[in-house]
Design a protein around this motif. Structure first.
Motif, PDB file in Angstrom:
ATOM      1  N   SER A 196      -2.482   6.741  -5.368  1.00 13.97           N
ATOM      2  CA  SER A 196      -1.334   6.980  -4.085  1.00 13.97           C
ATOM      3  C   SER A 196      -0.046   7.107  -4.506  1.00 13.97           C
ATOM      4  O   SER A 196       0.227   7.341  -5.628  1.00 13.97           O
ATOM      5  CB  SER A 196      -1.103   5.492  -2.627  1.00 13.97           C
ATOM      6  OG  SER A 196      -0.457   4.716  -3.733  1.00 13.97           O
ATOM      7  N   PHE A 197       0.722   8.090  -3.545  1.00  6.22           N
ATOM      8  CA  PHE A 197       1.840   8.399  -4.662  1.00  6.22           C
ATOM      9  C   PHE A 197       2.995   7.425  -4.920  1.00  6.22           C
ATOM     10  O   PHE A 197       3.550   7.383  -5.632  1.00  6.22           O
ATOM     11  CB  PHE A 197       2.537   8.750  -3.389  1.00  6.22           C
ATOM     12  CG  PHE A 197       2.579  10.849  -3.266  1.00  6.22           C
ATOM     13  CD1 PHE A 197       2.367  11.869  -3.940  1.00  6.22           C
ATOM     14  CD2 PHE A 197       1.131  11.166  -2.172  1.00  6.22           C
ATOM     15  CE1 PHE A 197       2.347  13.653  -4.597  1.00  6.22           C
ATOM     16  CE2 PHE A 197       0.556  12.423  -2.395  1.00  6.22           C
ATOM     17  CZ  PHE A 197       1.749  13.807  -3.198  1.00  6.22           C
ATOM     18  N   ASP A 198       2.308   6.371  -3.890  1.00  2.34           N
ATOM     19  CA  ASP A 198       3.867   5.624  -4.738  1.00  2.34           C
ATOM     20  C   ASP A 198       2.965   4.556  -5.399  1.00  2.34           C
ATOM     21  O   ASP A 198       4.285   4.644  -6.095  1.00  2.34           O
ATOM     22  CB  ASP A 198       3.398   4.237  -3.062  1.00  2.34           C
ATOM     23  CG  ASP A 198       3.876   4.235  -2.096  1.00  2.34           C
ATOM     24  OD1 ASP A 198       5.699   4.854  -2.105  1.00  2.34           O
ATOM     25  OD2 ASP A 198       3.749   3.771  -0.557  1.00  2.34           O
ATOM     26  N   GLU A 199       1.912   4.427  -6.120  1.00  5.24           N
ATOM     27  CA  GLU A 199       1.511   3.911  -7.046  1.00  5.24           C
ATOM     28  C   GLU A 199       2.363   4.931  -8.313  1.00  5.24           C
ATOM     29  O   GLU A 199       2.249   4.520  -9.167  1.00  5.24           O
ATOM     30  CB  GLU A 199       0.148   3.426  -7.396  1.00  5.24           C
ATOM     31  CG  GLU A 199      -0.298   2.089  -6.978  1.00  5.24           C
ATOM     32  CD  GLU A 199      -1.699   2.308  -6.026  1.00  5.24           C
ATOM     33  OE1 GLU A 199      -2.254   1.033  -6.411  1.00  5.24           O
ATOM     34  OE2 GLU A 199      -2.644   3.000  -6.181  1.00  5.24           O
ATOM     35  N   MET A 200       1.966   6.082  -8.205  1.00  2.00           N
ATOM     36  CA  MET A 200       1.590   6.966  -9.122  1.00  2.00           C
ATOM     37  C   MET A 200       3.511   6.988  -9.671  1.00  2.00           C
ATOM     38  O   MET A 200       3.815   7.449 -11.252  1.00  2.00           O
ATOM     39  CB  MET A 200       1.476   8.314  -8.506  1.00  2.00           C
ATOM     40  CG  MET A 200       1.433   9.840  -9.947  1.00  2.00           C
ATOM     41  SD  MET A 200      -0.214   9.136 -11.395  1.00  2.00           S
ATOM     42  CE  MET A 200       0.473   9.095 -12.802  1.00  2.00           C
ATOM     43  N   MET A 201       4.123   7.738  -8.446  1.00  2.00           N
ATOM     44  CA  MET A 201       5.418   7.079  -8.235  1.00  2.00           C
ATOM     45  C   MET A 201       5.955   5.942  -9.762  1.00  2.00           C
ATOM     46  O   MET A 201       6.465   6.150 -10.843  1.00  2.00           O
ATOM     47  CB  MET A 201       6.032   7.574  -7.741  1.00  2.00           C
ATOM     48  CG  MET A 201       6.265   8.376  -7.094  1.00  2.00           C
ATOM     49  SD  MET A 201       7.960   8.597  -5.467  1.00  2.00           S
ATOM     50  CE  MET A 201       6.741   8.042  -4.740  1.00  2.00           C
ATOM     51  N   GLU A 202       5.706   4.596  -9.388  1.00  2.00           N
ATOM     52  CA  GLU A 202       5.874   3.942 -10.086  1.00  2.00           C
ATOM     53  C   GLU A 202       5.310   3.911 -11.106  1.00  2.00           C
ATOM     54  O   GLU A 202       5.314   3.300 -12.622  1.00  2.00           O
ATOM     55  CB  GLU A 202       5.341   2.328  -9.278  1.00  2.00           C
ATOM     56  CG  GLU A 202       5.736   1.550  -8.105  1.00  2.00           C
ATOM     57  CD  GLU A 202       7.041   1.460  -8.579  1.00  2.00           C
ATOM     58  OE1 GLU A 202       7.922   0.954  -9.088  1.00  2.00           O
ATOM     59  OE2 GLU A 202       7.600   0.781  -7.460  1.00  2.00           O
ATOM     60  N   MET A 203       3.927   4.608 -11.845  1.00  2.00           N
ATOM     61  CA  MET A 203       3.572   4.898 -13.177  1.00  2.00           C
ATOM     62  C   MET A 203       4.277   5.695 -13.538  1.00  2.00           C
ATOM     63  O   MET A 203       4.716   5.165 -14.982  1.00  2.00           O
ATOM     64  CB  MET A 203       2.011   4.956 -13.007  1.00  2.00           C
ATOM     65  CG  MET A 203       0.792   4.600 -12.487  1.00  2.00           C
ATOM     66  SD  MET A 203      -0.609   4.895 -12.308  1.00  2.00           S
ATOM     67  CE  MET A 203      -1.275   5.114 -14.277  1.00  2.00           C
ATOM     68  N   ALA A 204       4.579   6.838 -12.889  1.00  2.00           N
ATOM     69  CA  ALA A 204       5.351   7.423 -13.732  1.00  2.00           C
ATOM     70  C   ALA A 204       6.622   7.020 -14.049  1.00  2.00           C
ATOM     71  O   ALA A 204       7.297   7.293 -15.580  1.00  2.00           O
ATOM     72  CB  ALA A 204       6.082   8.965 -12.835  1.00  2.00           C
ATOM     73  N   ILE A 240      -3.999  12.921  -6.318  1.00  2.00           N
ATOM     74  CA  ILE A 240      -2.793  11.698  -6.015  1.00  2.00           C
ATOM     75  C   ILE A 240      -3.344  12.240  -4.593  1.00  2.00           C
ATOM     76  O   ILE A 240      -2.514  13.193  -3.990  1.00  2.00           O
ATOM     77  CB  ILE A 240      -1.413  12.405  -6.392  1.00  2.00           C
ATOM     78  CG1 ILE A 240      -1.736  12.488  -8.393  1.00  2.00           C
ATOM     79  CG2 ILE A 240      -0.434  11.176  -7.052  1.00  2.00           C
ATOM     80  CD1 ILE A 240      -2.788  11.609  -9.033  1.00  2.00           C
ATOM     81  N   VAL A 241      -2.592  10.925  -3.730  1.00  2.00           N
ATOM     82  CA  VAL A 241      -2.550  10.982  -2.068  1.00  2.00           C
ATOM     83  C   VAL A 241      -2.161  10.459  -1.572  1.00  2.00           C
ATOM     84  O   VAL A 241      -1.554   9.559  -1.873  1.00  2.00           O
ATOM     85  CB  VAL A 241      -4.558  10.762  -1.611  1.00  2.00           C
ATOM     86  CG1 VAL A 241      -5.455  11.681  -2.217  1.00  2.00           C
ATOM     87  CG2 VAL A 241      -4.714   9.535  -1.858  1.00  2.00           C
ATOM     88  N   GLU A 242      -1.560  10.439  -0.370  1.00  2.00           N
ATOM     89  CA  GLU A 242      -1.232   9.644   0.827  1.00  2.00           C
ATOM     90  C   GLU A 242      -1.766   8.170   0.892  1.00  2.00           C
ATOM     91  O   GLU A 242      -3.329   8.038   0.992  1.00  2.00           O
ATOM     92  CB  GLU A 242      -0.776  10.467   2.359  1.00  2.00           C
ATOM     93  CG  GLU A 242       0.238  10.869   2.108  1.00  2.00           C
ATOM     94  CD  GLU A 242       2.077  10.037   1.692  1.00  2.00           C
ATOM     95  OE1 GLU A 242       2.083   8.931   1.620  1.00  2.00           O
ATOM     96  OE2 GLU A 242       2.030  10.950   0.809  1.00  2.00           O
ATOM     97  N   GLU A 243      -1.213   7.359   0.576  1.00  2.00           N
ATOM     98  CA  GLU A 243      -2.079   5.801   1.350  1.00  2.00           C
ATOM     99  C   GLU A 243      -2.977   6.110   2.670  1.00  2.00           C
ATOM    100  O   GLU A 243      -2.950   6.318   3.426  1.00  2.00           O
ATOM    101  CB  GLU A 243      -1.260   4.374   0.701  1.00  2.00           C
ATOM    102  CG  GLU A 243      -1.543   3.198  -0.024  1.00  2.00           C
ATOM    103  CD  GLU A 243      -1.241   2.367   0.388  1.00  2.00           C
ATOM    104  OE1 GLU A 243      -1.036   1.612   0.874  1.00  2.00           O
ATOM    105  OE2 GLU A 243      -0.150   2.948  -0.096  1.00  2.00           O
ATOM    106  N   ASP A 244      -4.126   5.736   2.451  1.00  2.00           N
ATOM    107  CA  ASP A 244      -5.214   5.508   3.258  1.00  2.00           C
ATOM    108  C   ASP A 244      -5.157   4.360   4.188  1.00  2.00           C
ATOM    109  O   ASP A 244      -5.423   3.131   3.291  1.00  2.00           O
ATOM    110  CB  ASP A 244      -6.783   6.264   3.251  1.00  2.00           C
ATOM    111  CG  ASP A 244      -7.668   5.954   4.929  1.00  2.00           C
ATOM    112  OD1 ASP A 244      -7.179   5.825   5.156  1.00  2.00           O
ATOM    113  OD2 ASP A 244      -8.520   6.606   3.652  1.00  2.00           O
ATOM    114  N   PRO A 245      -4.835   4.592   5.118  1.00  2.00           N
ATOM    115  CA  PRO A 245      -4.500   2.587   5.980  1.00  2.00           C
ATOM    116  C   PRO A 245      -5.541   1.788   5.831  1.00  2.00           C
ATOM    117  O   PRO A 245      -5.523   0.827   6.200  1.00  2.00           O
ATOM    118  CB  PRO A 245      -3.311   3.103   7.438  1.00  2.00           C
ATOM    119  CG  PRO A 245      -3.586   4.479   7.070  1.00  2.00           C
ATOM    120  CD  PRO A 245      -3.884   4.864   6.157  1.00  2.00           C
TER     121      PRO A 245
END
Ligand code: ADP
Ligand code: ASP
Ligand code: MG
Length: 405
Positions: A196-204, A240-245
């Motif tokens: 997810s974008f959120d996770e990828m941002m934290e990873m980066a 890299i995707v938007e989180e799918d609820p």
């Protein structure tokens, strides 16, 4: 027919054979009916070589000249890739960042994109050419050449994909996608099909350099679809995707590591309102990105404030602290460049108690001392000794069940 932006990193254009392989892949993509815009990095470690040369010649040099020098690396690649495309029968033209209409602010060595005017790229596409754009660079509002910060070709690719409304931005690199840890650090790391974008941002943000942080932020804001994949195997990689609820979130998706920061400690600081504000205002005015901050509990009316900064900003951070030290009446100022940070990232963490406890227990079992801690809703970071980072990543990767079978 789709429009695809393909970005090739340093290793992907590292020598003549790699450049020919890139040209053949672009030709295949074109033959499949898609339009392609290529973004290239400097060959191999050429940017590092140029930095070394500059520092040898003049350790303190003008940021404007540093940018002028470093952008040469991407210029070489763009011309060579364009020539290689000609060699496989694909018509193309190369463009510098400035020619591609990438307008930035004047903050040399870490400029931000203010505006995209890719008219020449559109014209080239309309004429049936493959535009090859030099990554990592733009032109400032003062008409000087700027660079976008290390790893900045990722930002060029995403910004072009957004401006041209491309269907996908493919980031070609020397690994087959985004892994559950840096595969060079944790041999048992697994490739992730989606992040997810959120996770990828934290990873980066915590050391996974496979995508530059700003490129991930930019992609999310402009709804650019990102696909990280290999220029060696060409197999599908990580989306890299938007989180799918509806998706069940993994508690821990990845472990990251970072040894690029140093710790600064200002000791014996009077514990009264406004002191931290003065200190961090001074750092902000020096354009220093402060990361983790820890303030100890007050004893005898004074306290210690520690924070981390990129090692490349350490000297300037110490200079900024010296300026305020006398004003705020601090007693000591010290730094430590021997730190490293390990982080757990996972969107499912927010609803799973016990993650922090298991992280600390795993580090304790290895005798690894935790020096600083910081958290977000989907991340926990610990500062440890730099030489313990590899062991910590591997131990956490196993403890959280991420090891490949
Ligand atoms: P490029 O030159 O293609 O931009 P980079 O060196 O910037 O390549 O990024 C790719 C590198 O990122 C890989 O070789 C890998 O060692 C490192 N890396 C760090 N963390 C990860 C991760 N979680 N997944 C994949 N690669 C990672
Ligand atoms: N060549 C630049 C660097 O090494 C930009 C990039 O590769 O993305 O940082
Ligand atoms: Mg990179």
């Amino acid at each position: 027919m789709a429009l695809v932006v393909q970005k090739y990193g340093g290793t992907s254009v590292g020598d003549a054979d790699r450049i020919r392989a890139v040209a053949e892949h672009v030709a295949r993509t074109k033959a499949g009916g898609d339009d392609v815009v290529v973004v290239v990095s400097a060959m191999g470690k050429f940017t590092d070589d140029l930095i070394r040369l500059a520092e040898e010649i003049a350790p303190r040099h003008a940021p404007r000249e540093r940018d002028m020098l470093l952008t040469a690396g991407e210029r070489i690649s763009m011309a060579l890739v364009s020539m290689a495309l000609g060699g496989v029968g694909v018509d193309s033209a190369s463009f510098t960042g400035s020619q591609a209409g990438i307008i930035t602010d004047t903050d040399h060595t870490r400029a931000k994109i203010l505006e995209m005017r890719p008219d020449r790229i559109r014209e080239a596409l309309d004429a049936g050419l493959v535009p090859v754009v030099a990554g990592f660079q733009g032109v400032s509002t003062e008409r000087d050449i700027t660079t976008l910060g290390r790893g900045g070709s990722d930002v060029t690719a995403v910004a072009l994909a957004a401006a041209l409304k491309a269907d996908v931005c493919e980031i070609y690199t020397d690994v087959t996608g985004v892994f559950s840890a840096d595969p060079r650090v944790a041999p048992k790391a697994r490739r992730l099909a989606r992040v997810s974008f959120d996770e990828m941002m934290e990873m980066a943000a915590t050391g996974s350099r496979v995508l530059m942080l700003r490129s991930v932020e930019f992609a999310r804001r402009h709804h650019v679809t990102l696909h990280v994949r290999s220029s060696f195997t060409w197999e599908p990689g990580t989306w890299i995707v938007e989180e799918d609820p509806t998706m069940e979130e993994a508690i821990v998706t990845a472990i990251t590591d970072d040894t690029s920061e140093a710790k600064v400690t200002v000791g014996g600081v009077p514990d009264r309102p406004g002191v931290a504000a003065q200190l961090f205002r001074q750092l902000a005015d020096h354009k220093i990105n402060v990361d983790m901050i820890v303030q100890n509990t007050s004893a005898n009316g004074t306290t210690d404030i520690s924070f981390t900064v990129p090692k490349t900003d350490l000297e300037s951070a110490l200079g900024a602290c010296e300026v305020v030290r006398d004003n705020i009446g601090a007693a000591t100022l010290s730094s430590d460049a021997g730190i490293g940070r390990v982080s757990l990232v996972g969107a499912g963490m927010k609803s799973s108690p016990g993650v922090t406890a298991l992280m600390f227990e795993t580090l304790a079992d290895k005798g690894i001392n935790i020096e600083m801690i910081s958290t977000s809703s989907i991340r926990i970071s610990c500062v440890v000794r730099a030489e313990k980072v590899v062991e910590a990543v591997r131990a956490l990767h196993s403890a959280f069940g991420l090891d490949a079978a």
